[in-house]
Write a protein that holds these residues in place. Structure first.
Motif, PDB file in Angstrom:
ATOM      1  N   GLY A  71     -73.368  50.186   0.599  1.00 21.59           N
ATOM      2  CA  GLY A  71     -72.942  51.104  -0.442  1.00 21.59           C
ATOM      3  C   GLY A  71     -72.150  52.294   0.063  1.00 21.59           C
ATOM      4  N   ALA A  72     -71.257  52.085   1.019  1.00 15.33           N
ATOM      5  CA  ALA A  72     -70.470  53.192   1.562  1.00 15.33           C
ATOM      6  C   ALA A  72     -69.112  53.288   0.863  1.00 15.33           C
ATOM      7  N   VAL A  73     -68.692  54.519   0.571  1.00 18.37           N
ATOM      8  CA  VAL A  73     -67.387  54.722  -0.079  1.00 18.37           C
ATOM      9  C   VAL A  73     -66.271  54.013   0.681  1.00 18.37           C
ATOM     10  N   GLU A  74     -66.325  54.125   2.018  1.00 16.53           N
ATOM     11  CA  GLU A  74     -65.262  53.522   2.839  1.00 16.53           C
ATOM     12  C   GLU A  74     -65.129  52.017   2.564  1.00 16.53           C
ATOM     13  N   SER A  75     -66.257  51.362   2.334  1.00 10.59           N
ATOM     14  CA  SER A  75     -66.200  49.916   2.099  1.00 10.59           C
ATOM     15  C   SER A  75     -65.559  49.607   0.743  1.00 10.59           C
ATOM     16  N   TYR A  76     -65.799  50.469  -0.257  1.00 10.21           N
ATOM     17  CA  TYR A  76     -65.190  50.233  -1.583  1.00 10.21           C
ATOM     18  C   TYR A  76     -63.677  50.494  -1.552  1.00 10.21           C
ATOM     19  N   VAL A  77     -63.276  51.496  -0.799  1.00 13.47           N
ATOM     20  CA  VAL A  77     -61.836  51.763  -0.664  1.00 13.47           C
ATOM     21  C   VAL A  77     -61.161  50.546  -0.038  1.00 13.47           C
ATOM     22  N   ARG A  78     -61.785  50.002   1.011  1.00 11.87           N
ATOM     23  CA  ARG A  78     -61.194  48.810   1.652  1.00 11.87           C
ATOM     24  C   ARG A  78     -61.232  47.609   0.716  1.00 11.87           C
ATOM     25  N   PHE A  79     -62.335  47.444  -0.017  1.00 14.25           N
ATOM     26  CA  PHE A  79     -62.432  46.294  -0.935  1.00 14.25           C
ATOM     27  C   PHE A  79     -61.304  46.349  -1.959  1.00 14.25           C
ATOM     28  N   GLN A  80     -61.094  47.535  -2.512  1.00 11.71           N
ATOM     29  CA  GLN A  80     -60.035  47.687  -3.515  1.00 11.71           C
ATOM     30  C   GLN A  80     -58.671  47.337  -2.920  1.00 11.71           C
ATOM     31  N   THR A  81     -58.428  47.776  -1.709  1.00 10.35           N
ATOM     32  CA  THR A  81     -57.154  47.473  -1.045  1.00 10.35           C
ATOM     33  C   THR A  81     -57.014  45.971  -0.805  1.00 10.35           C
ATOM     34  N   TYR A  82     -58.089  45.337  -0.359  1.00 14.18           N
ATOM     35  CA  TYR A  82     -58.037  43.874  -0.167  1.00 14.18           C
ATOM     36  C   TYR A  82     -57.661  43.159  -1.463  1.00 14.18           C
TER      37      TYR A  82
END
Ligand SMILES: [Fe+2]
Length: 278
Positions: A71-82
């Motif tokens: 649940g880290a913000v950094e992972s959601y930013v990357r997911f959105q970019t992917y």
């Protein structure tokens, strides 16, 4: 979050709506992080490569939870970019590994979170089964109320419905996972039974494919984009099948055509002897 009510109208003119489901990506805080030995960024990218090769026209992407592992913000930013690689609007559900608060930091001003996506003939419902702090799922009165209201609307408008969850609403024959299924699944199916327009229920969480049926409604679960769980296991067991995704064609007459595709040209490292993960 459970009270959020938003509808997104999908601008769509073709006869068939091509949906791609991507689920349980478990991205770590930093790129290259691993889950049971598997680099979850690498496996997600391999699945996206397969989608781009196999699906020339994607109308929408459903990401059905556990997008992040912690649940880290950094992972959601990357997911959105992917997801931007797929060139189609994506919609997110929250899984037990996700953080509502951190997802909203990324998604608050976008349509990523909405309860309902509408096309000319279909309604896709995104219901939240996360119980904060728990592994198990539950809809609760709010989500069941949203479901009922949306299905009432669909009946008036003669829309077909696809209902999406993170947790499974049926026992799947894995004892350890069956303890985590939607606690109020009986109530869920009682609502569905009151309306004839629901054609399919789609979920993540169980990291394996299920294609079943109940009273004419397709019941579908899909591989994770990272590690897979072994079907029919009593306790936690990882499978050696490759990551994958599901595609669904929603036809105007209410028919769903669907299939699962797994990555075939990439090898992945995974600890098959692991006893579990947090
Ligand atoms: Fe998961």
């Amino acid at each position: 979050m459970k009270n959020l009510q938003r509808t997104h109208q999908l601008d769509h003119t073709r006869d068939v709506v091509r949906v791609v489901q991507v689920t349980d990506s478990h991205l770590c805080r930093t790129s290259g992080g691993t889950l049971l030995g598997m680099d979850t960024d690498h496996s997600l990218q391999a699945v996206l490569d397969s989608i781009q090769r196999e699906q020339p026209e994607v109308d929408l992407v459903l990401a059905t939870g556990d997008l992040s592992n912690q649940g880290a913000v950094e992972s959601y930013v990357r997911f959105q970019t992917y997801m931007e690689q797929l060139g189609a609007p994506a919609f997110w559900l929250t899984g037990n590994h996700d953080s509502h608060a951190d997802m909203l930091k990324v998604a608050a001003d976008s349509p990523l979170f909405c309860n309902e996506i509408r096309t000319a003939t279909w309604q896709i419902l995104m219901l939240d089964t996360q119980v904060p702090g728990a592994v198990e799922g539950e809809l609760g009165a709010d989500q069941l109320g949203l479901l009922e209201g949306a299905l009432e609307h669909a009946a008036e408008q003669r829309l077909h419905s696809l209902v999406c969850l993170h947790h499974q609403p049926i026992a799947i024959g894995c004892k350890w996972l069956d303890q985590q299924m939607v606690a109020d699944a009986d109530s869920f199916f009682r609502v569905l039974d009151r309306y004839g327009g629901v054609k399919g229920v789609l979920w993540g969480h169980i990291h394996q494919q299920v294609d079943s049926e109940r009273k004419g409604v397709a019941l579908m679960a899909s591989p994770s984009t990272c590690i897979q769980f072994a079907p029919g296991s009593e306790s936690f067991r990882v499978d050696d099948q490759s990551p994958g995704y599901r595609w669904l064609d929603l036809h105007r007459n209410g028919t769903i055509e669907t299939g699962v595709s797994r990555v075939v040209d990439v090898s992945f490292k995974v600890d098959l002897d692991s006893g579990g993960y947090l």
